[in-house]
Design a protein around this motif. Structure first.
Motif, PDB file in Angstrom:
ATOM      1  N   HIS A 101       7.999  32.814 -17.139  1.00 30.38           N
ATOM      2  CA  HIS A 101       7.740  31.398 -16.985  1.00 30.38           C
ATOM      3  C   HIS A 101       8.901  30.732 -16.906  1.00 30.38           C
ATOM      4  O   HIS A 101       9.206  29.726 -16.337  1.00 30.38           O
ATOM      5  CB  HIS A 101       6.841  30.876 -18.329  1.00 30.38           C
ATOM      6  CG  HIS A 101       5.521  31.825 -18.543  1.00 30.38           C
ATOM      7  ND1 HIS A 101       4.359  31.598 -17.477  1.00 30.38           N
ATOM      8  CD2 HIS A 101       5.042  32.510 -19.240  1.00 30.38           C
ATOM      9  CE1 HIS A 101       3.621  32.316 -17.735  1.00 30.38           C
ATOM     10  NE2 HIS A 101       3.930  32.713 -19.050  1.00 30.38           N
ATOM     11  N   GLN A 102       9.826  31.056 -17.518  1.00 29.66           N
ATOM     12  CA  GLN A 102      11.285  30.573 -17.593  1.00 29.66           C
ATOM     13  C   GLN A 102      11.837  30.733 -16.094  1.00 29.66           C
ATOM     14  O   GLN A 102      12.419  29.688 -15.592  1.00 29.66           O
ATOM     15  CB  GLN A 102      12.542  31.327 -18.557  1.00 29.66           C
ATOM     16  CG  GLN A 102      11.961  31.133 -20.004  1.00 29.66           C
ATOM     17  CD  GLN A 102      12.737  32.017 -20.860  1.00 29.66           C
ATOM     18  OE1 GLN A 102      13.410  32.943 -20.325  1.00 29.66           O
ATOM     19  NE2 GLN A 102      12.331  32.007 -22.053  1.00 29.66           N
TER      20      GLN A 102
ATOM     21  N   THR B 141      10.097  30.935 -13.578  1.00 28.27           N
ATOM     22  CA  THR B 141       9.320  30.199 -12.759  1.00 28.27           C
ATOM     23  C   THR B 141      10.079  28.528 -12.764  1.00 28.27           C
ATOM     24  O   THR B 141      10.151  28.103 -11.746  1.00 28.27           O
ATOM     25  CB  THR B 141       7.791  29.908 -13.038  1.00 28.27           C
ATOM     26  OG1 THR B 141       7.203  31.175 -13.171  1.00 28.27           O
ATOM     27  CG2 THR B 141       7.067  29.063 -12.412  1.00 28.27           C
ATOM     28  N   GLY B 142      10.236  28.190 -13.779  1.00 30.46           N
ATOM     29  CA  GLY B 142      11.081  26.876 -14.263  1.00 30.46           C
ATOM     30  C   GLY B 142      12.275  26.818 -13.298  1.00 30.46           C
ATOM     31  O   GLY B 142      12.867  25.908 -12.755  1.00 30.46           O
ATOM     32  N   MET B 143      13.088  27.954 -13.418  1.00 32.83           N
ATOM     33  CA  MET B 143      14.516  27.923 -12.409  1.00 32.83           C
ATOM     34  C   MET B 143      14.313  27.840 -11.105  1.00 32.83           C
ATOM     35  O   MET B 143      14.880  27.189 -10.535  1.00 32.83           O
ATOM     36  CB  MET B 143      15.225  29.143 -13.036  1.00 32.83           C
ATOM     37  CG  MET B 143      15.580  29.215 -14.642  1.00 32.83           C
ATOM     38  SD  MET B 143      16.345  30.605 -15.059  1.00 32.83           S
ATOM     39  CE  MET B 143      18.080  30.586 -14.370  1.00 32.83           C
TER      40      MET B 143
ATOM     41  N   SER C  63      11.773  26.749  -9.539  1.00 32.18           N
ATOM     42  CA  SER C  63      11.303  25.721  -9.209  1.00 32.18           C
ATOM     43  C   SER C  63      12.376  24.421  -8.799  1.00 32.18           C
ATOM     44  O   SER C  63      12.287  23.550  -7.816  1.00 32.18           O
ATOM     45  CB  SER C  63      10.142  24.829  -9.922  1.00 32.18           C
ATOM     46  OG  SER C  63      10.841  24.166 -11.173  1.00 32.18           O
ATOM     47  N   VAL C  64      13.674  24.562  -9.689  1.00 34.27           N
ATOM     48  CA  VAL C  64      14.670  23.754  -9.479  1.00 34.27           C
ATOM     49  C   VAL C  64      15.378  24.141  -8.343  1.00 34.27           C
ATOM     50  O   VAL C  64      15.749  23.523  -7.466  1.00 34.27           O
ATOM     51  CB  VAL C  64      15.566  23.488 -10.870  1.00 34.27           C
ATOM     52  CG1 VAL C  64      16.708  22.804 -10.382  1.00 34.27           C
ATOM     53  CG2 VAL C  64      14.581  23.056 -11.912  1.00 34.27           C
TER      54      VAL C  64
ATOM     55  N   MET D 236       5.826  24.069  -9.778  1.00 30.01           N
ATOM     56  CA  MET D 236       5.760  25.386 -10.656  1.00 30.01           C
ATOM     57  C   MET D 236       4.816  26.440  -9.796  1.00 30.01           C
ATOM     58  O   MET D 236       5.228  27.664  -9.873  1.00 30.01           O
ATOM     59  CB  MET D 236       5.280  24.973 -11.875  1.00 30.01           C
ATOM     60  CG  MET D 236       6.114  24.294 -12.682  1.00 30.01           C
ATOM     61  SD  MET D 236       7.587  25.134 -13.350  1.00 30.01           S
ATOM     62  CE  MET D 236       8.746  23.745 -13.845  1.00 30.01           C
TER      63      MET D 236
ATOM     64  N   VAL E 151      16.333  34.945 -14.402  1.00 31.37           N
ATOM     65  CA  VAL E 151      16.895  34.363 -15.972  1.00 31.37           C
ATOM     66  C   VAL E 151      18.428  34.695 -15.993  1.00 31.37           C
ATOM     67  O   VAL E 151      19.162  34.013 -16.565  1.00 31.37           O
ATOM     68  CB  VAL E 151      15.967  34.577 -16.916  1.00 31.37           C
ATOM     69  CG1 VAL E 151      16.587  34.239 -18.351  1.00 31.37           C
ATOM     70  CG2 VAL E 151      14.637  34.158 -16.857  1.00 31.37           C
TER      71      VAL E 151
END
Lengths: 267, 266
Positions: free
Chosen positions: B193-194, B196-198, B200-201, B207, B233
C-alpha cells in the motif's frame, strides 16, 4: 515498572481511554496509543493489534512503532504464527520462546524473522467480544523475562479495551454493526499506508518519517488520521501545510521541481 | 455463501445477483461499479427488479446508503428504513418506501482509498440483518473487490451471455484485464500500500491505477508483489511515464485522466 507507580499509571491510562471513547474518536490513533501503553506498562519491546479481515486473515491495525521490520512481523501472521493460533482457539499464547526449535518448527518464517529483528519472546492475547474473537494483541520482547500472571491479566485487560474501542457504541440488537466497524478500521489502516507512500514520495523521505510528520500534524489539529489521509489522497488538502520531516528539508518546500525527483510532475 | 463465492471465482453461468440474494437470504442484491473519472455508479447486476430501481434511484438522486458508502468507504447499515431520520436522505426515503424497500445495507468495494464499486443488499420484511448475513455480505464484498481489481467485471459477467453485456461492457473506466485469475495476493503487506501511494505520485495517477501498475510489474517480472513493493519503498525501483516494463503500458489508455493526487498542491 513496579507496584504503586504502575497501578497509578494504569489508572491514568484507563481514564485516558475512557475519555477518548465518548467523542467521535480516531480509532486508529487510540489503538496506536494503546500499543505504546502496552510497551510501557508491560515492559515489552513492541506491541501490535491485529484484526481479522473479510477473508478470515489477520491484518495489523496499529503498532507501538511503525518501523518496516516490525510491520513485517505482523504481516507474516496473516497465515502463521502465535496470533493465528490465538485467533483460532480464542485462548492466549504467552511466553513463547522464539529461540526454541519447537517454535521454529511450528512457524518457520515467523520465528526466523522475529529472531532476526532481535526478539526472543512473544505473546498473543485474543481480542474477544462475547463468543467471538476478532483479532489479537501481539507483544514482543528483546530481553528474556517471563510475563507473570498479573502481567498477563493486565495485557488481557488492555486487549479488551482495544476490542471495546474498535466495536464501540451501539446496542446488542445492532450487533451487525460489528462487522462494518471491523471493515472500517481495516480500510482506515490501508488508507494510512497509502498516504505514507504519497507523502514519502512528495517529501523524498522514508515512509516512517513521513508517517511521523503526518501523525503529529493530525494530532496537533485534532484530525482523524483516516480523514486526513482521505483528503490528501483525494487532492483536497494542501500537504505543504504539514511540516515536512527534517530529513526532507532540502527538497520539500521547493516551488521549483526538487532536484532529487525531476520526473515527478505532480507538484 | 461458499458456493456463491466459488461460482464467482469459476465464472459460473447463471445470474450472480440472484445467487447472491439467495445465499444472503436477502430480498434483493445489486452491484454497481464506479466508472470513469467522474466515478459515477454504473449498475453491473441486480436482482430482482426492485433492487435495480432502488439502485437507480439512489445514484440518480445522489443520496442514500450507496452514495454514503462510496463517499466514506465504510459500510452503511440501515436494515429498517423507518428508523432512519427523514432528513438524512429526504429525497430518497419517500420513493424508496413506495418501491416497497424495507431496509438497505451497502458495502463499499475497495482497498483503502481505492473504490471500485458498491454492493447493495435489500433486507426483507423482518427489517434486520443478522451477524451471519453481514459477515457473508462483507465476505462477498471482499471477493467482488478482488474479482473487480482483477478486471473480471467485463470478461466474466459482461459477455458470457447472461444478458448483462450491455451493462458491464460499455464505458467501464476501471481496469479490465484477464491477466490475473486469483484474488490479489500480498495485500496484507504494508509495503504494497505504501508503494501504491508512491507510484501514484510518481505517475500522477489514481491509487487504483498505481496498484494495477505495481501488480503488472510483479506479474511481468514473475516476482512476488511484496518484493516489488519493497523495491519501490526502498527506492530501488521507480515508475515513470517512460516505463519500459511493457506490462505497465498496455491498459492505461482510458485511465490517464486529469486526476492526480494533490495536483498542484504538493
Amino acid at each position: 515498572m513496579i507496584g504503586m507507580a504502575r497501578e497509578q499509571r494504569l489508572a491514568e491510562i484507563f481514564v485516558e481511554v475512557a475519555d477518548s471513547l465518548v467523542e467521535d474518536f480516531d480509532v486508529i490513533d487510540l489503538l496506536q496509543r494503546l500499543s505504546t501503553r502496552c510497551v510501557e506498562l508491560l515492559d515489552v519491546s513492541a506491541a501490535g493489534i491485529l484484526l481479522v479481515d473479510a477473508h478470515g486473515e489477520l491484518q495489523i491495525i496499529a503498532a507501538s512503532d511503525e518501523h518496516a521490520r516490525l510491520l513485517e512481523l505482523f504481516a507474516l501472521q496473516h497465515d502463521q504464527g502465535p496470533c493465528v493460533e490465538c485467533y483460532r482457539t480464542g485462548t492466549a499464547r504467552t511466553n513463547i520462546d522464539l529461540t526454541r526449535p519447537e517454535t521454529a518448527a511450528a512457524w518457520p518464517h515467523f520465528a526466523d524473522r522475529a529472531r532476526e529483528t532481535g526478539y526472543v519472546t512473544t505473546h498473543a492475547l485474543p481480542l474477544r467480544l462475547r463468543n467471538r474473537v476478532v483479532g489479537a494483541l501481539n507483544l514482543f520482547q528483546s530481553a528474556p523475562h517471563r510475563l507473570g500472571d498479573a502481567d498477563i491479566a493486565l495485557a488481557q485487560a488492555l486487549a479488551d479495551v482495544a476490542t471495546i474501542a474498535i466495536l464501540q457504541q451501539r446496542t446488542l440488537e445492532q450487533s451487525h454493526i460489528e462487522n462494518s466497524q471491523l471493515a472500517t478500521a481495516l480500510t482506515s489502516r490501508i488508507l494510512i499506508e497509502q498516504v505514507k507512500g504519497v507523502l514519502a514520495e512528495r517529501w523524498n523521505t522514508s515512509v516512517d518519517d513521513a508517517f511521523a510528520a503526518f501523525r503529529s500534524y493530525a494530532r496537533a489539529h485534532q484530525l482523524r488520521l483516516a480523514d486526513l489521509a482521505t483528503r490528501i489522497i483525494a487532492g483536497g488538502f494542501d500537504t505543504a501545510s504539514i511540516p515536512a520531516p527534517a530529513s526532507a528539508a532540502e527538497t520539500t518546500p521547493a516551488p521549483a521541481p526538487a532536484p532529487a525527483a525531476p520526473e515527478d510532475h505532480t507538484r | 455463501m461458499a458456493d456463491v463465492l466459488r461460482s464467482l471465482r469459476l465464472g459460473g453461468r447463471g445470474d450472480p445477483a440472484r445467487a447472491c440474494a439467495l445465499a444472503l437470504g436477502a430480498e434483493g442484491v445489486a452491484l454497481s461499479l464506479l466508472v470513469g473519472n467522474g466515478r459515477t455508479a454504473e449498475p453491473l447486476w441486480c436482482h430482482p427488479e426492485v433492487s435495480a430501481r432502488f439502485e437507480e434511484l439512489q445514484f440518480t438522486l445522489g443520496e442514500g446508503p450507496g452514495p454514503d458508502a462510496v463517499r466514506t468507504g465504510s459500510p452503511v447499515m440501515e436494515p429498517d428504513l423507518d428508523r432512519v431520520r427523514p432528513d438524512r436522505w429526504p429525497a430518497l426515503l419517500p420513493p424508496a418506501r413506495d418501491l416497497g424497500v424495507h431496509g438497505v445495507c451497502c458495502f463499499p468495494l475497495g482497498i483503502g482509498a481505492i473504490r471500485v464499486g458498491v454492493l447493495t443488499v435489500l433486507c426483507d420484511g423482518d427489517r434486520t440483518m443478522s451477524v451471519q448475513q453481514s459477515a457473508d455480505a462483507t465476505a462477498l464484498a471482499a471477493a467482488l473487490t478482488g474479482a473487480l481489481l482483477n478486471g473480471d467485471g467485463r470478461g466474466q459477467w459482461g459477455e458470457d451471455g447472461n444478458g448483462n453485456g450491455d451493462r458491464g461492457g460499455s464505458g467501464n473506466g476501471g481496469p479490465v484485464l484477464g491477466l490475473f485469475l486469483d484474488r490479489p495476493t500480498g495485500l496484507h503487506r504494508a509495503a504494497v500500500h505504501q508503494a501504491t501511494g508512491m507510484i501514484s505520485v510518481q505517475l500522477g495517477v489514481t491509487m487504483e491505477e498505481a496498484l494495477l501498475r505495481l501488480r503488472a510489474r510483479a506479474y511481468g517480472s514473475e516476482r512476488p508483489l511484496g518484493e516489488v513493493a519493497d523495491d519501490v519503498v526502498a527506492r530501488r525501483l521507480r515508475f515513470n511515464d517512460n516505463d519500459a516494463s511493457g506490462n505497465g503500458d498496455g491498459f492505461d489508455d482510458d485511465m490517464n485522466g486529469p486526476y492526480s493526487p494533490g495536483d498542484g498542491k504538493g
